[in-house]
Design a protein around this motif. Structure first.
Motif, mmCIF file in Angstrom:
data_model
loop_
_atom_site.group_PDB
_atom_site.id
_atom_site.type_symbol
_atom_site.label_atom_id
_atom_site.label_comp_id
_atom_site.label_asym_id
_atom_site.label_seq_id
_atom_site.Cartn_x
_atom_site.Cartn_y
_atom_site.Cartn_z
ATOM 1 N N ALA B 462 -0.417 -59.910 31.509
ATOM 2 C CA ALA B 462 -1.478 -60.572 30.739
ATOM 3 C C ALA B 462 -2.135 -61.670 31.565
ATOM 4 N N ARG B 463 -1.351 -62.332 32.392
ATOM 5 C CA ARG B 463 -1.844 -63.453 33.177
ATOM 6 C C ARG B 463 -2.984 -63.028 34.105
ATOM 7 N N GLY B 464 -2.878 -61.803 34.683
ATOM 8 C CA GLY B 464 -3.903 -61.343 35.607
ATOM 9 C C GLY B 464 -4.956 -60.472 34.953
ATOM 10 N N GLU B 465 -4.866 -60.296 33.646
ATOM 11 C CA GLU B 465 -5.770 -59.373 32.953
ATOM 12 C C GLU B 465 -7.063 -60.075 32.568
ATOM 13 N N LEU B 466 -8.189 -59.619 33.168
ATOM 14 C CA LEU B 466 -9.452 -60.271 32.839
ATOM 15 C C LEU B 466 -10.154 -59.597 31.657
ATOM 16 N N ASP B 467 -9.679 -58.396 31.269
ATOM 17 C CA ASP B 467 -10.253 -57.709 30.099
ATOM 18 C C ASP B 467 -9.683 -58.358 28.823
ATOM 19 N N GLU B 468 -10.580 -58.967 28.051
ATOM 20 C CA GLU B 468 -10.104 -59.794 26.933
ATOM 21 C C GLU B 468 -9.403 -58.994 25.838
ATOM 22 N N THR B 469 -9.899 -57.789 25.552
ATOM 23 C CA THR B 469 -9.289 -56.987 24.483
ATOM 24 C C THR B 469 -7.871 -56.595 24.861
ATOM 25 N N LYS B 470 -7.718 -56.135 26.105
ATOM 26 C CA LYS B 470 -6.393 -55.720 26.556
ATOM 27 C C LYS B 470 -5.444 -56.923 26.526
ATOM 28 N N ARG B 471 -5.982 -58.067 26.956
ATOM 29 C CA ARG B 471 -5.158 -59.263 27.033
ATOM 30 C C ARG B 471 -4.652 -59.651 25.644
ATOM 31 N N LYS B 472 -5.560 -59.602 24.684
ATOM 32 C CA LYS B 472 -5.200 -59.983 23.324
ATOM 33 C C LYS B 472 -4.096 -59.060 22.800
ATOM 34 N N GLN B 473 -4.206 -57.751 23.136
ATOM 35 C CA GLN B 473 -3.212 -56.782 22.673
ATOM 36 C C GLN B 473 -1.836 -57.093 23.282
ATOM 37 N N ILE B 474 -1.836 -57.420 24.591
ATOM 38 C CA ILE B 474 -0.542 -57.723 25.238
ATOM 39 C C ILE B 474 0.103 -58.932 24.552
ATOM 40 N N TYR B 475 -0.708 -59.967 24.286
ATOM 41 C CA TYR B 475 -0.152 -61.166 23.647
ATOM 42 C C TYR B 475 0.375 -60.847 22.252
ATOM 43 N N ALA B 476 -0.312 -59.960 21.532
ATOM 44 C CA ALA B 476 0.158 -59.585 20.190
ATOM 45 C C ALA B 476 1.520 -58.910 20.305
ATOM 46 N N ASP B 477 1.674 -58.011 21.297
ATOM 47 C CA ASP B 477 2.952 -57.317 21.470
ATOM 48 C C ASP B 477 4.062 -58.289 21.857
ATOM 49 N N MET B 478 3.716 -59.238 22.732
ATOM 50 C CA MET B 478 4.716 -60.236 23.126
ATOM 51 C C MET B 478 5.149 -61.058 21.920
ATOM 52 N N GLY B 479 4.161 -61.369 21.079
ATOM 53 C CA GLY B 479 4.452 -62.135 19.860
ATOM 54 C C GLY B 479 5.475 -61.403 19.007
ATOM 55 N N SER B 480 5.304 -60.069 18.835
ATOM 56 C CA SER B 480 6.262 -59.360 17.980
ATOM 57 C C SER B 480 7.646 -59.350 18.595
ATOM 58 N N ILE B 481 7.730 -59.279 19.928
ATOM 59 C CA ILE B 481 9.067 -59.295 20.550
ATOM 60 C C ILE B 481 9.788 -60.603 20.215
ATOM 61 N N VAL B 482 9.089 -61.733 20.407
ATOM 62 C CA VAL B 482 9.721 -63.028 20.121
ATOM 63 C C VAL B 482 10.036 -63.143 18.627
ATOM 64 N N HIS B 483 9.105 -62.677 17.808
ATOM 65 C CA HIS B 483 9.259 -62.730 16.351
ATOM 66 C C HIS B 483 10.533 -61.994 15.917
ATOM 67 N N ASN B 484 10.794 -60.831 16.513
ATOM 68 C CA ASN B 484 11.925 -60.002 16.066
ATOM 69 C C ASN B 484 13.219 -60.269 16.824
ATOM 70 N N ASP B 485 13.131 -60.566 18.132
ATOM 71 C CA ASP B 485 14.347 -60.688 18.939
ATOM 72 C C ASP B 485 14.649 -62.111 19.396
ATOM 73 N N GLY B 486 13.672 -62.991 19.322
ATOM 74 C CA GLY B 486 13.809 -64.318 19.932
ATOM 75 C C GLY B 486 14.827 -65.194 19.230
ATOM 76 N N GLY B 487 15.116 -66.332 19.855
ATOM 77 C CA GLY B 487 16.045 -67.284 19.263
ATOM 78 C C GLY B 487 15.314 -68.420 18.570
ATOM 79 N N LEU B 488 14.023 -68.230 18.355
ATOM 80 C CA LEU B 488 13.196 -69.306 17.799
ATOM 81 C C LEU B 488 12.996 -69.125 16.303
ATOM 82 N N ILE B 489 13.358 -70.165 15.541
ATOM 83 C CA ILE B 489 12.932 -70.216 14.142
ATOM 84 C C ILE B 489 11.854 -71.288 14.085
ATOM 85 N N CYS B 490 10.626 -70.871 13.837
ATOM 86 C CA CYS B 490 9.526 -71.834 13.816
ATOM 87 C C CYS B 490 8.937 -71.877 12.423
ATOM 88 N N PRO B 491 9.383 -72.839 11.606
ATOM 89 C CA PRO B 491 8.914 -72.851 10.222
ATOM 90 C C PRO B 491 7.517 -73.451 10.046
#
Lengths: 317, 528
Positions: B462-491
């Protein structure tokens, strides 16, 4: 002649006491986990950087050698530099100490005569309503935590009445009257806090003296009650009163950090606390030593006053 | 996106576009409603600034240990100081985009590995020296040396080469990074003459004000810089930052008119402050969030079912209502919210579900109590929040043991050391920076010990991705990984809540940092 030797003795004892305290402070900061280099570099410290800094700061010298070089520096007025922002400690402490002593003096100038006066009044009207009123009010004030008195002062005097500022920041460019106005609220708060202790002590010691036969004589001579208390009882009760007064003065210098925080007053207390939380050891050592010097100095003054005031100590049989 | 949004904002203000169409188009461009609204009001309400006067700010987060070296700034008062005397190459605009400062223009090569910043001409430092690209390079080098103690060191590590090309500074990166301008907006990177190598604590820069009084932990006084290159800032003749760490004292100072604005109004008393005549509360949604963090590699938290059980046992709405008193928004167990560019609402909002929590808890096979550490200073109201969490846990049969730790030493002994504790994050300007700081396997501050190779690869991609749509999609996928597997509870995400006298004009919300991104003093004015 005898009194001079007595005074000299007191001075020498105080000097030794201060020396002992300096050793304690140094030893205390020495046994803390980690050393100064570690606390400067923090978590990111690499072993090489640590070794370099330790060498540069002379931390490889034995503790005794470092203690004497620190002591030697202090004797010449060199307190070193702060680790956190690299400023000269003597410079920074100078301003802070002046502010602290100024606030303490203003509070003392009001509190000491007021406390002794109220104590005398309480004796004069012992167990009558003025005595009860004075004791009740001052005891109530000492029972309230100082931050609460501070907040009450801010709310009523600063916000509602607008007489004095709630932020007591003082600058070098301020005139004396501006400074007085700035410290009015913190000084008043401190006055309330120290009043009861001194007042009660005055009342108790004078009542004690009032039992003596010569007071009865004075009364039989027909002197007015207040004259008996002020002229005959007070001088003989002075030693314990001065002791309490000095203890409270020492408190005004070293123990007012809460009041400083509430009124944003740039004194020694806040300065010390800031540096303790950042593990700035040289500043903590310097502050510790200055506070100790005040305590020892004021207690010495109390002793000397007691010696001078009391013929029984001056001329022991 | 930013430029076109600003263009739309201008159209509305000149009457060529109605508000409704603006919001629609802005939404189409991916801007959240709150942000478009902020943009609209900030440009629509702009009035002519009044010059002169002494503008005073009361702030917590200052101490007598503060240094003027911009590299060492780590709390609110040094941040405001930096922004008063100094300038960055680029800064964060009110809409979260990039605003040009000492860099007039910037551009990237196609692979996002080489960035060129054109340095503004005719800018003078407070000491009379003219700004040159050499000063910029020296500054960036001072912050990136291995010996450097700069708060921006982590940001600077990605830089490989620094070169001067005429009026330009050319930055060569080790790996592609489409976010470099955002990294350059780090508030430590104030440009100093000769990079501050002569005297890092001189507080000499190109900013709107010259420092005249420096009493660390007490006050910092400034006079207007008559040679300021920026035409529309520095309205007051003098400004002053008063350090007032005590909450009550700060509010009283605002109430009695001794300061014109205060940083950080405790949410508990906002309602009372709002009732004070002549005082307004400014609440700005930001990226800061309060967290409950578990080490995903330490027993018992290496068990994802236990982590999920605790996540479902968290009553987020209750936290926002009772801890933030409504001055904030719901968190979703990812460190990202709508204040970030490329935010995607695809990750479903997790809500309080005692049944699911009980289910996952049973599945985890854990027995006995779960120890969580907290302290008063881990975030405002942390101890109360821990107790609320304890209660909502017990509804699912989870025994949460709350251990209260002293404030002193919490950040060195508990946070990032103990497997489960409370903490906070101030947020970063971009998703990349937030994830790189605390969720990359190798990050120094990976306070959940989150190690996921797939996630790391996505972050680099994502860091090197200049295509904004693709970048947004990668960040969304990363978000779900942290949401489901991460050690973060962010209320919850907390707002910046600040108090401003009605006599102050020119206030605009900025999500990046407190007090209009640290620039309230130079952008506001005292109404005549």
């Amino acid at each position: 002649m005898y009194i001079l030797t007595l005074l000299a003795k007191r001075l020498v004892i105080s000097a030794f006491l201060l020396l002992a305290v300096s050793a304690l402070i140094f030893a205390g900061t020495e046994v803390l986990p980690g050393d100064v280099a570690q606390s400067i570099l923090g978590q990111s410290a690499t072993p090489e950087a640590l070794a370099n800094l330790r060498r540069d700061m002379g931390l490889n010298e034995p503790a005794l050698a470092r203690y004497f070089s620190w002591l030697g520096g202090i004797a010449q007025g060199d307190l070193g530099t702060a680790l956190t922002n690299g400023s000269d400690i003597a410079d920074a402490i100078g301003k802070r100490l002046y502010n602290t002593v100024f606030l303490a003096s203003v509070a003392a100038v009001v509190a000491v005569p007021l406390a002794i006066g109220l104590g005398l009044l309480a004796v004069r009207f012992k167990n009558l309503w003025p005595d009860k009123l004075i004791s009740g009010t001052t005891l109530a004030l000492i029972s309230l935590p100082e931050f609460f008195i501070g907040y009450l002062m801010i709310y009523f005097v600063a916000v509602k009445l607008g007489w004095f500022p709630s932020v007591a920041t003082v600058y070098e460019s301020m005139t004396f009257t501006e400074r007085l106005s700035a410290v009015a609220l913190p000084a008043a708060t401190l006055t309330f806090v120290v009043l009861a202790h001194m007042m009660r002590m005055t009342r108790a010691t004078i009542l004690n003296v009032m039992q003596s036969a010569y007071i009865e004589t004075a009364e039989l001579k027909g002197l007015s009650a207040f004259r008996v208390i002020a002229k005959h009882a007070l001088p003989n009760a002075i030693a314990p009163i001065v002791n309490v007064v000095m203890l409270n003065l020492a408190y005004l210098v070293v123990g007012v950090v809460v009041v400083e925080v509430i009124f944003v007053y740039p004194g020694m207390g806040q300065y010390l606390v800031d540096h303790v939380s950042k593990r700035d050891v040289p500043v903590v050592q310097a502050c510790g030593l200055i506070f100790a010097a005040f305590y020892i100095g004021l207690n010495m003054v109390a002793d000397i006053v007691a010696i001078v005031a009391n013929p029984r100590i001056r001329h022991p049989r | 996106m930013t430029d076109s949004l600003q263009h739309l904002g201008k159209l509305v203000n000149s009457g060529k576009l109605d508000r409704r169409t603006f919001m629609k188009r802005a939404a189409a461009m991916g801007a959240s409603v709150a942000f478009s609204n902020g943009l609209l009001s900030s440009s629509a309400m702009a009035a002519d600034p009044v010059k002169g006067g002494l503008l005073k700010l009361g702030s917590s987060g200052g101490g007598s240990t503060d240094s003027l070296d911009p590299a060492l700034a780590a709390s609110a008062v040094p941040l405001f100081n930096n922004h008063s005397w100094g300038d960055l190459l680029v800064d964060i605009a009110d809409d979260g985009g990039i605003e040009h400062r000492l860099a007039e223009e910037y551009g990237a090569s196609a692979d996002a590995k080489t960035w060129t910043f054109k340095i503004r001409k005719g800018v003078e430092f407070h000491n009379g020296k003219t700004l040159t690209p050499e000063d910029v390079v020296a500054t960036l080098k001072r912050h990136s040396g291995e010996e450097s103690k700069s708060g921006a060191l982590g940001v600077m590590r990605s830089i490989d080469t620094l070169k001067i090309d005429g009026d330009n500074v050319v930055v060569g990166l080790k790996d592609a990074n489409a976010d470099l301008p955002f990294l350059m907006s780090d508030y430590h990177l104030m440009i100093q003459p000769d990079g501050g190598n002569d005297d890092p604590t001189a507080a000499i820069g190109t900013g709107p004000y010259k420092m005249v009084v420096n009493e660390p932990g007490v006050r910092h006084g400034y006079e207007k810089n008559a040679n300021d290159w920026h035409p529309n800032r520095g309205h007051a003749d003098q400004i002053e930052i008063l350090v007032i760490n005590d909450d009550t004292a700060r509010v009283a100072a605002l109430q009695s008119g001794q300061v014109h604005m205060i940083e950080r109004v405790p949410p508990k008393i906002v309602e009372l402050v709002e009732r004070i005549p002549g005082v307004e509360i400014k609440s700005t949604p930001g990226r800061g969030h309060y967290v409950f963090i578990m080490h995903t590699d330490t027993a018992p938290f290496e068990n994802n079912d236990l982590r999920l059980a605790l996540k479902y046992a968290m009553n987020r709405q209750e936290m926002v209502d009772k801890i933030l008193f409504g001055y904030g928004s719901l968190g979703n167990d990812i460190p990202i919210n709508a204040a970030y560019p490329y935010f995607s609402a695809d990750v479903e909002q997790r809500s309080y579900d005692p049944d699911k929590a009980a289910f996952h808890y049973k599945k985890s096979g854990h027995s006995g109590s779960v120890v969580m550490r907290t302290s008063e200073n881990s975030f405002p109201g942390a101890v109360d929040a821990a107790q609320l969490f304890q209660q909502s846990c017990s509804a699912s049969g989870i025994k949460l043991e709350v251990k209260r730790e002293p404030n002193d030493g919490y950040w060195s002994e508990v946070w990032n050391k103990q497997p489960f504790c409370t903490s906070y994050w101030g947020g970063r300007p971009t998703q990349d920076q937030m994830y790189s700081t605390a969720y990359l396997s190798t990050a120094d501050w990976n306070d959940t010990r989150f190690k996921n190779a797939e996630f790391d690869n996505m972050l680099l991609a994502a860091r090197g991705e200049l295509d904004e749509t693709k970048r947004k999609q990668i960040y969304a996928d990363m978000g779900s990984i942290v949401h489901n597997d991460g050690g973060l509870i962010c209320p919850m995400f907390n707002d910046w809540v600040e108090g401003v006298a009605s006599a102050v004009g020119g206030w605009t919300p900025n999500p990046n940092q407190a007090m209009m991104n640290g620039q309230a003093l130079s952008q506001c004015w005292l109404k005549a």
